[in-house]
Design an enzyme around this catalytic site. Sequence first.
Site, mmCIF file in Angstrom:
data_model
loop_
_atom_site.group_PDB
_atom_site.id
_atom_site.type_symbol
_atom_site.label_atom_id
_atom_site.label_comp_id
_atom_site.label_asym_id
_atom_site.label_seq_id
_atom_site.Cartn_x
_atom_site.Cartn_y
_atom_site.Cartn_z
ATOM 1 N N ARG A 320 0.817 -1.207 0.000
ATOM 2 C CA ARG A 320 0.000 0.000 0.000
ATOM 3 C C ARG A 320 0.861 1.273 0.000
ATOM 4 O O ARG A 320 0.572 2.220 -0.740
ATOM 5 C CB ARG A 320 -0.872 0.008 1.262
ATOM 6 C CG ARG A 320 -2.001 1.023 1.242
ATOM 7 C CD ARG A 320 -2.679 1.103 2.600
ATOM 8 N NE ARG A 320 -3.039 -0.162 3.178
ATOM 9 C CZ ARG A 320 -4.230 -0.753 3.049
ATOM 10 N NH1 ARG A 320 -5.183 -0.176 2.373
ATOM 11 N NH2 ARG A 320 -4.458 -1.922 3.626
ATOM 12 N N ARG A 357 -13.394 -1.700 -1.242
ATOM 13 C CA ARG A 357 -12.914 -1.405 0.116
ATOM 14 C C ARG A 357 -13.971 -0.735 0.997
ATOM 15 O O ARG A 357 -14.096 -1.091 2.176
ATOM 16 C CB ARG A 357 -11.623 -0.581 0.071
ATOM 17 C CG ARG A 357 -10.476 -1.313 -0.654
ATOM 18 C CD ARG A 357 -9.121 -0.663 -0.455
ATOM 19 N NE ARG A 357 -8.656 -0.797 0.901
ATOM 20 C CZ ARG A 357 -8.698 0.159 1.802
ATOM 21 N NH1 ARG A 357 -9.143 1.357 1.483
ATOM 22 N NH2 ARG A 357 -8.284 -0.071 3.030
ATOM 23 N N CYS A 388 -26.201 -3.462 -8.175
ATOM 24 C CA CYS A 388 -27.557 -3.650 -7.656
ATOM 25 C C CYS A 388 -27.580 -3.946 -6.170
ATOM 26 O O CYS A 388 -28.119 -4.966 -5.740
ATOM 27 C CB CYS A 388 -28.215 -4.788 -8.433
ATOM 28 S SG CYS A 388 -28.199 -4.461 -10.182
ATOM 29 N N TYR A 418 -5.093 -2.153 -3.660
ATOM 30 C CA TYR A 418 -6.278 -2.946 -3.319
ATOM 31 C C TYR A 418 -7.552 -2.398 -3.960
ATOM 32 O O TYR A 418 -8.634 -2.494 -3.398
ATOM 33 C CB TYR A 418 -6.420 -3.069 -1.799
ATOM 34 C CG TYR A 418 -5.159 -3.628 -1.155
ATOM 35 C CD1 TYR A 418 -4.793 -4.946 -1.380
ATOM 36 C CD2 TYR A 418 -4.317 -2.831 -0.380
ATOM 37 C CE1 TYR A 418 -3.616 -5.466 -0.830
ATOM 38 C CE2 TYR A 418 -3.146 -3.338 0.168
ATOM 39 C CZ TYR A 418 -2.810 -4.657 -0.064
ATOM 40 O OH TYR A 418 -1.649 -5.167 0.467
HETATM 41 N N1 LLP Z 1 3.209 -9.013 3.202
HETATM 42 C C1 LLP Z 1 2.232 -9.879 3.507
HETATM 43 C C2 LLP Z 1 2.562 -11.214 3.953
HETATM 44 C C3 LLP Z 1 0.878 -9.473 3.397
HETATM 45 O O1 LLP Z 1 -0.079 -10.330 3.706
HETATM 46 C C4 LLP Z 1 0.586 -8.171 2.963
HETATM 47 C C5 LLP Z 1 -0.801 -7.732 2.831
HETATM 48 C C6 LLP Z 1 1.645 -7.314 2.644
HETATM 49 C C7 LLP Z 1 2.949 -7.764 2.775
HETATM 50 C C8 LLP Z 1 1.422 -5.913 2.153
HETATM 51 O O2 LLP Z 1 0.781 -5.156 3.091
HETATM 52 P P1 LLP Z 1 0.599 -3.575 2.851
HETATM 53 O O3 LLP Z 1 1.966 -2.953 2.889
HETATM 54 O O4 LLP Z 1 -0.031 -3.382 1.536
HETATM 55 O O5 LLP Z 1 -0.247 -3.165 3.974
HETATM 56 N N2 LLP Z 1 -7.275 -5.758 1.024
HETATM 57 C C9 LLP Z 1 -6.899 -5.040 2.221
HETATM 58 C C10 LLP Z 1 -5.436 -5.224 2.559
HETATM 59 C C11 LLP Z 1 -5.042 -6.667 2.712
HETATM 60 C C12 LLP Z 1 -3.573 -6.836 2.988
HETATM 61 C C13 LLP Z 1 -3.166 -8.246 2.797
HETATM 62 N N3 LLP Z 1 -1.794 -8.506 3.026
HETATM 63 C C14 LLP Z 1 -7.241 -3.560 2.051
HETATM 64 O O6 LLP Z 1 -7.727 -3.187 1.005
HETATM 65 O O7 LLP Z 1 -7.036 -2.781 2.958
#
Ligand code: LLP
Length: 459
Positions: A320, A357, A388, A418
Amino acid sequence: MGGVIPDQPLSPSASPSPSASEEGKRLPSVLDVPLPSYLLPETAEVDSAGHLRVGDVDVLELVGEVGTPAFIYDEEHLRRRCRDAREAFGPRVAYASKAFLCKAMAELAWEEGCCIDVSTGGELAVALAAGVPGERLVMHGNNKSVQELEAALAAGVGRVVVDSFDEIDRLAAVSRSLPLGHPAPKVWVRVTPGVEAHTHEYIMTGQDDSKFGFGLASGAAAEAVRRLRSPEAGVEVVGLHVHIGSQIFALESFERALSIVAPFLGEESLAELCVGGGLGVPYVVGEHAPSIAEWAEALRGVARAVGVAPNVTLSAEPGRAIAATAAITCYTVGTIKDLRGLRTYVSVDGGMSDNPRPVLYGSGYEAFLPRETSAPRPRVVTVVGKHCESGDIVVREAHVPADLVVGDVLATPVTGAYGYSMASNYNKVPRPPVVFVRDGAWKVVVRRETFADLLSLDA
Ligand code: LLP
């Protein structure tokens, strides 16, 4: 959530993107706050007509060509964040491709010196198709199939992150079937430190009650290392991995996880520790997040304080923090329904299929009009999609300029992570295109889906 940042409206003369780390005072909640520039991609500017330009491209002209909805990414922003990550954590840092992946993104992250975290056979296939060498990939997943492990080992992935005892057995079988002389796969053991990060329950992963990894407190992590070190396992254990969740602003959560895992790392004499991803980003006015450099600095400080050996390589895998603010989504307003005394619904030509989200996590976004980017936004409306369901909300309380009309291009910022990666074809809505802009030029890196694409899987 975290601290506060000054509301910095974009104006033709304003610096386009102050660092999100600049501390300041949150203005009182006034309705007509223009969109602050820190929610826009780094190269965003406003021209003399008030139009938004990103990567030196007029966004309205661009959507005139590619249509709406469309994801527009600032390529320079993506590159800078990848470079930040590489500088902060060194060569084993990985971009978490689940945040946003296509061949162009995988190529970009690799070119900028990042490894790529892939968590399924599909993500692995895209990264390999982009030409990323296997050694620069980190294979994740709490339920890797034999086929996924075979593909990962055949590609020679740099690290496999082992997540369960069943996987240890599968991995042993797959690694036995490798041709003679094939180097033993290097693995990290994923550990759950028993830390509850302050974030949405669905994206919290470091607590003891988790489907991910091996618990430290239960002794499962120690048992996993023991089994993986037996000759039958056919792998080389080189480090630990810990990921406590996503969209986390509080550095203390990461620090706590690190301090819990560090003694185990020492006991097992392991020289690599990946702290996963999880660094949050601001989505709406008033949120503040640390930069990638600040995150790394805080982790290093804790590592020193808790006696992590100096030879230990600390790495991370942000998703992110690299991709989110790089993109905006542009929609066209199709219908405005004013329910007097209740609410005004503004319907756009996308919705939960390009951004699930809000409905999944109740996430908040801002909205603005790229034709008058720095205009005050005194009108409060609910921006909804074309699906819908009543839950199909894009922005529940969107502040928009007073003169919003049907036909306007309306944009939501901070949709680079995401969004596209969780997009669906719900209601048979084709997925939007992904466009990269840079230095006055744009390229469609993923084209818009067509109705023919939607039919292409039917027998
Ligand atoms: N590493 C692992 C093992 C992970 O499971 C994730 C995210 C990341 C790195 C990256 O995390 P970030 O830096 O993006 O926070 N769909 C959700 C977020 C799910 C995150 C899943 N794992 C949302 O839209 O907020």
